[in-house]
Every structure is written in C-alpha cells, then in structure tokens.
Scaffold this active site. Sequence first.
Site, PDB file in Angstrom:
ATOM      1  N   GLU A   1      -1.966 -10.191   7.935  1.00 46.80           N
ATOM      2  CA  GLU A   1      -1.679  -8.762   8.090  1.00 46.80           C
ATOM      3  C   GLU A   1      -2.952  -7.924   7.987  1.00 46.80           C
ATOM      4  O   GLU A   1      -3.080  -7.074   7.101  1.00 46.80           O
ATOM      5  CB  GLU A   1      -0.710  -8.306   6.984  1.00 46.80           C
ATOM      6  CG  GLU A   1       0.605  -9.042   6.929  1.00 46.80           C
ATOM      7  CD  GLU A   1       1.410  -8.722   5.659  1.00 46.80           C
ATOM      8  OE1 GLU A   1       0.848  -8.094   4.736  1.00 46.80           O
ATOM      9  OE2 GLU A   1       2.572  -9.100   5.607  1.00 46.80           O
TER      10      GLU A   1
ATOM     11  N   TYR B   1     -11.495   7.327  -3.318  1.00 52.59           N
ATOM     12  CA  TYR B   1     -11.982   5.999  -3.740  1.00 52.59           C
ATOM     13  C   TYR B   1     -13.495   5.970  -3.921  1.00 52.59           C
ATOM     14  O   TYR B   1     -14.072   4.886  -3.961  1.00 52.59           O
ATOM     15  CB  TYR B   1     -11.631   4.928  -2.696  1.00 52.59           C
ATOM     16  CG  TYR B   1     -10.234   4.962  -2.161  1.00 52.59           C
ATOM     17  CD1 TYR B   1      -9.159   4.526  -2.946  1.00 52.59           C
ATOM     18  CD2 TYR B   1      -9.972   5.385  -0.866  1.00 52.59           C
ATOM     19  CE1 TYR B   1      -7.873   4.547  -2.440  1.00 52.59           C
ATOM     20  CE2 TYR B   1      -8.694   5.401  -0.362  1.00 52.59           C
ATOM     21  CZ  TYR B   1      -7.645   4.984  -1.154  1.00 52.59           C
ATOM     22  OH  TYR B   1      -6.381   5.005  -0.649  1.00 52.59           O
TER      23      TYR B   1
ATOM     24  N   CYS C   1     -11.453  24.225  -0.753  1.00 55.16           N
ATOM     25  CA  CYS C   1     -11.790  24.847  -2.049  1.00 55.16           C
ATOM     26  C   CYS C   1     -11.651  23.887  -3.222  1.00 55.16           C
ATOM     27  O   CYS C   1     -10.829  24.103  -4.125  1.00 55.16           O
ATOM     28  CB  CYS C   1     -10.888  26.052  -2.258  1.00 55.16           C
ATOM     29  SG  CYS C   1     -10.903  27.124  -0.836  1.00 55.16           S
ATOM     30  N   GLU C   2     -12.383  22.808  -3.199  1.00 53.16           N
ATOM     31  CA  GLU C   2     -12.411  21.864  -4.314  1.00 53.16           C
ATOM     32  C   GLU C   2     -13.782  21.211  -4.316  1.00 53.16           C
ATOM     33  O   GLU C   2     -14.289  20.851  -3.252  1.00 53.16           O
ATOM     34  CB  GLU C   2     -11.384  20.730  -4.110  1.00 53.16           C
ATOM     35  CG  GLU C   2      -9.968  21.179  -4.151  1.00 53.16           C
ATOM     36  CD  GLU C   2      -9.010  20.025  -4.415  1.00 53.16           C
ATOM     37  OE1 GLU C   2      -9.414  19.012  -5.019  1.00 53.16           O
ATOM     38  OE2 GLU C   2      -7.851  20.162  -4.007  1.00 53.16           O
TER      39      GLU C   2
ATOM     40  N   GLY D   1      -6.517  -7.715   4.082  1.00 56.16           N
ATOM     41  CA  GLY D   1      -7.489  -7.449   3.025  1.00 56.16           C
ATOM     42  C   GLY D   1      -8.935  -7.754   3.328  1.00 56.16           C
ATOM     43  O   GLY D   1      -9.814  -7.380   2.540  1.00 56.16           O
TER      44      GLY D   1
ATOM     45  N   ARG E   1     -10.890   9.423   1.923  1.00 57.50           N
ATOM     46  CA  ARG E   1     -11.414   8.223   1.262  1.00 57.50           C
ATOM     47  C   ARG E   1     -12.573   8.489   0.299  1.00 57.50           C
ATOM     48  O   ARG E   1     -12.570   7.962  -0.799  1.00 57.50           O
ATOM     49  CB  ARG E   1     -11.808   7.154   2.299  1.00 57.50           C
ATOM     50  CG  ARG E   1     -10.650   6.732   3.216  1.00 57.50           C
ATOM     51  CD  ARG E   1     -10.937   5.476   4.030  1.00 57.50           C
ATOM     52  NE  ARG E   1     -10.998   4.326   3.152  1.00 57.50           N
ATOM     53  CZ  ARG E   1     -12.119   3.785   2.737  1.00 57.50           C
ATOM     54  NH1 ARG E   1     -13.281   4.241   3.163  1.00 57.50           N
ATOM     55  NH2 ARG E   1     -12.087   2.763   1.912  1.00 57.50           N
TER      56      ARG E   1
ATOM     57  N   GLY F   1      -5.446  -4.933   8.556  1.00 59.63           N
ATOM     58  CA  GLY F   1      -5.380  -3.551   9.018  1.00 59.63           C
ATOM     59  C   GLY F   1      -6.782  -3.015   9.203  1.00 59.63           C
ATOM     60  O   GLY F   1      -7.240  -2.729  10.302  1.00 59.63           O
ATOM     61  N   ARG F   2      -7.512  -2.938   8.077  1.00 61.17           N
ATOM     62  CA  ARG F   2      -8.828  -2.300   8.071  1.00 61.17           C
ATOM     63  C   ARG F   2      -9.797  -2.954   9.044  1.00 61.17           C
ATOM     64  O   ARG F   2     -10.515  -2.283   9.763  1.00 61.17           O
ATOM     65  CB  ARG F   2      -9.400  -2.369   6.661  1.00 61.17           C
ATOM     66  CG  ARG F   2     -10.665  -1.551   6.471  1.00 61.17           C
ATOM     67  CD  ARG F   2     -11.314  -1.839   5.130  1.00 61.17           C
ATOM     68  NE  ARG F   2     -10.414  -1.774   4.022  1.00 61.17           N
ATOM     69  CZ  ARG F   2     -10.219  -0.705   3.251  1.00 61.17           C
ATOM     70  NH1 ARG F   2     -10.879   0.398   3.507  1.00 61.17           N
ATOM     71  NH2 ARG F   2      -9.371  -0.748   2.243  1.00 61.17           N
TER      72      ARG F   2
HETATM   73  N1  LLP Z   1      -0.547  -6.109   3.865  1.00 66.28           N
HETATM   74  C1  LLP Z   1      -0.127  -5.392   2.790  1.00 66.28           C
HETATM   75  C2  LLP Z   1       1.101  -5.805   2.111  1.00 66.28           C
HETATM   76  C3  LLP Z   1      -0.872  -4.300   2.334  1.00 66.28           C
HETATM   77  O1  LLP Z   1      -0.460  -3.611   1.271  1.00 66.28           O
HETATM   78  C4  LLP Z   1      -2.062  -3.922   3.022  1.00 66.28           C
HETATM   79  C5  LLP Z   1      -2.863  -2.776   2.591  1.00 66.28           C
HETATM   80  C6  LLP Z   1      -2.441  -4.678   4.139  1.00 66.28           C
HETATM   81  C7  LLP Z   1      -1.661  -5.766   4.525  1.00 66.28           C
HETATM   82  C8  LLP Z   1      -3.667  -4.386   4.946  1.00 66.28           C
HETATM   83  O2  LLP Z   1      -4.833  -4.534   4.222  1.00 66.28           O
HETATM   84  P1  LLP Z   1      -6.247  -4.375   4.966  1.00 66.28           P
HETATM   85  O3  LLP Z   1      -6.397  -5.545   5.924  1.00 66.28           O
HETATM   86  O4  LLP Z   1      -6.218  -3.088   5.699  1.00 66.28           O
HETATM   87  O5  LLP Z   1      -7.227  -4.382   3.872  1.00 66.28           O
HETATM   88  N2  LLP Z   1      -6.046   3.491   1.696  1.00 66.28           N
HETATM   89  C9  LLP Z   1      -6.915   2.462   1.186  1.00 66.28           C
HETATM   90  C10 LLP Z   1      -6.440   1.065   1.547  1.00 66.28           C
HETATM   91  C11 LLP Z   1      -5.034   0.756   1.102  1.00 66.28           C
HETATM   92  C12 LLP Z   1      -4.565  -0.622   1.477  1.00 66.28           C
HETATM   93  C13 LLP Z   1      -3.127  -0.777   1.204  1.00 66.28           C
HETATM   94  N3  LLP Z   1      -2.534  -2.017   1.610  1.00 66.28           N
HETATM   95  C14 LLP Z   1      -8.335   2.738   1.681  1.00 66.28           C
HETATM   96  O6  LLP Z   1      -8.561   3.732   2.368  1.00 66.28           O
HETATM   97  O7  LLP Z   1      -9.259   1.998   1.360  1.00 66.28           O
END
Ligand code: LLP
Length: 421
Positions: A275, A318, A346-347, A239, A314, A277-278
């Site tokens: 965890e 969002y 087309c949107e 997150g 995105r 990701g981003r």
């Molecule tokens: N762990 C769990 C259980 C999660 O649901 C998520 C993200 C992460 C870790 C990783 O979170 P991060 O470090 O990436 O913030 N598609 C959306 C983001 C969806 C995130 C979903 N869960 C966007 O483009 O902003």
Amino acid sequence: MDHFLYRDGVLCAEDVAIDDIAAAVRTPFYLYSTATLERHFRLFDEALEGLPHLVCYAMKAASNQAILKTLAGLGAGMDVVSGGEYARAVAAGVPGNRIVFSGVGKTQAEIRAALVNGIRQFNVESEPEMRAISDVAVSLGVVAPITIRVNPDVDAKTHAKIATGKSENKFGIPIARARDVYAEAAALPGLKVVGIDVHIGSQLTDLAPFELAYTKVAELTEALRADGHEISRLDLGGGLGIPYARSNDAPPLPTDYGALIKRCVGHLGCEVEIEPGRLIAGNAGILVSRVIYLKSGEGRDFLILDAAMNDLIRPAMYEAYHDIVPVMEPPAGVELAAYDIVGPVCESGDTFAKGRMMPPLAEGDLMAFRSAGAYGAVMSSEYNTRPLIPEVLVHGDQYAVIRARPTFDEIINRDTIPAWL
Ligand code: LLP
C-alpha cells in the site's frame, strides 16, 4: 528521479514551463507529473515481479480523480480508509475487487456500502470492528473477505506522529493475541479470513523495521496455517520513505524493498499486496507559490509567500523539510542568503523553513516546494477563508486543471443561516 527539471533556465514539469502554468492558473497551486506517478507505480510493480501481487495505492496521499485514474489505468488497486475514499476510487473507475479497506474505525454505513459495491478485503483493526463487519455481511446475505491487521510492536524509526507499529499505537491487534482473534474470526458467520495485514508507519528510511515486521508476519502465517486457517494473502502496508532533501538522504529503493519482501515472505506462496502512498505521489508533485513580500526583521529576513500552512501543513505539523527552489534557475555560483520562509496566515506556526539559504529573490518571483505531491493537497484546508488551491496535472506537453480554485462565493454559500437569524 522525477520530471521537474530546469530547462533553458526555467523549471519545467515534463515538457511544460511552470511559469506558463502559473500565468494561466495563478498561484498558489499543486502541480503533478503523470510520467513521475507512472514511473513510481511501475517501480513497485516491477519490484514484486515473480510474486503474485497487487500494488494498492494508498490514496490518502493524493486522491484527485485524475491521479487515481492515471494509476488505475496501469492496473493499480487502491487502499482506502473511509467511505469517501471508497466512493472516490469507485468514481475513478476502480473495480471493487481491486480496493482494500483499511482504517481504524470503519462505520457500519461504510462497511455496508463497500459490501454492496464490492470489496477485495477489509483490513480489520479490532475485535469489535470484526464483529460489526460480520453482522453487516450477514444482514446483506454475503460473506466479507477480511485480513486482520496485526501490530508487530516494531519501532519504525520515523516521526512519532506517523509511526503505527508499536504496541502503544492505536493500530491493529497485538500480534501475541492474533491466534485467538483469528479463531474468533473463523467462527463468525459473515467473514472469510483470507490473510494478514500489517503497516508499521510512514516515511521509513531504513529497511530493518520492515524486515522485523515481515519476519513476524511470516511466522504468524505458519502458525495460523497450523491452526487450520487458509492464509493466502499478505497485505504488507506502505511506508517506504522518499528523499525530501536532495542534498543528503537516500532512502532504500523499491527494488531493495521488493527483494526484502521476497526474502521474508516469498516462500509462503501467498499473494502479496502493498500500500505505498508517499513514494508514488510525493516526488510526483510540487507546490508552486509566489513571493508576495521580502521583509527585513530583527536580525532575519522573511520571504512571505502566497502559500501558507493551510495549503501545505507538513512543516507546521511534523517539522517536515521540503526543498524550496526558484522556478527561474539561479545563475551558478550565486551568493546565498538566509531567509525565514513563511505564509500569510496569522500564526507563527505558518513557517515553512527557518534560516533557509536561498539565492537572491525578489517580490513576484515564483517558488516551487518539491516533494509536495503526497499529503499536500489532501491535508489542505480553507483556514483564514483561503480557498483550496487548484491542482494541475501535466502529461508531456499538455496540462489540465484537475481541481479548480473555488470562488469566495462558493465558499461562503456553503454556510447556511438558520431561520432565527
Ligand atoms: N497503509 C496504511 C494503513 C496507512 O495508514 C498508510 C499511511 C499507508 C498505507 C501509506 O503510507 P505511505 O506509503 O504513504 O508512507 N500525513 C503524514 C503521513 C501519514 C501516513 C498515514 N498512513 C505526512 O504528511 O507525513
């Protein structure tokens, strides 16, 4: 910091000029930097130094095998949320004991596949899921390691669609009920409780919500231990946000986040998992596109690109902001003009930016969307029968296409015509 910098007037990915890649691969395409991926992973790994820990990359952010292999080679674990992601992680060579399985509705087939192949832990999201995992484990004659994801009812102060830690969200079990649920888990024959899991949302730009949540997890750890549970592992989720607009926001750094984790849970003697990701993939990837047309509208000018909402959803989904810059560096001090930057779909929702101030641009110019490495390629689709765009990985002065663009025939031939037609 990333590795997409102008050099001699051209935006480069590490040591490769992006216009060279565009000439060979054709636009649009995603482009990732190995050095940036590695750097971001190491930032987290070093931020937790001194605590037993595992950084489990949330591969939903960008799940190409080459990206997974790059990170796995540095010792990353993986956070998966589906049977498909589990299979991808295994295919990339990640051992089961480095894979944690999150996600709100794991099916029996997904649970079985993970138990047969090996899993570090399931992060359980509900009581029925917990019973299903126990049943599958018993049927296989094994014991499933689990944590239970608690919902701490904390406002993550992020976009509503990606906040997960409030009680109205579908995620986890209410923290107030946790002791009862842990008691049931301990009594189920197919489970071994190993810890607690929490994840409150994505793109958090303030550490305070993490602090609230982790403090609640620390208190729960003590309470559960007093109840006789062996809590040896804390999965603290992902997150941490990234800067999308270079000009203003500066979210906390992984080192600040690591220090916060140590402060909140360091005294408990638990192994810590995170965890992210981003933060690992987001600024390690860009989307490269070309201007098809410049169109003058009623009181506004449109920059029509060959990338569209199906390639990067995105902004439409969002209202997300992405910096969009020309690949050829504009001269310093050049006069800017406002453009609506759109794709060909087309949107009206196929709009990347409205009234964005840009240097003078011409048809055929190459543009780069920054911060597109996370939740870019993985959320793309073939809407309007636009082929999924290629992914390219740079490593120093080399690059490779890590997912090729499908041909129209490949797309069309995935359909099957029933016998009555
Ligand atoms: N762990 C769990 C259980 C999660 O649901 C998520 C993200 C992460 C870790 C990783 O979170 P991060 O470090 O990436 O913030 N598609 C959306 C983001 C969806 C995130 C979903 N869960 C966007 O483009 O902003």
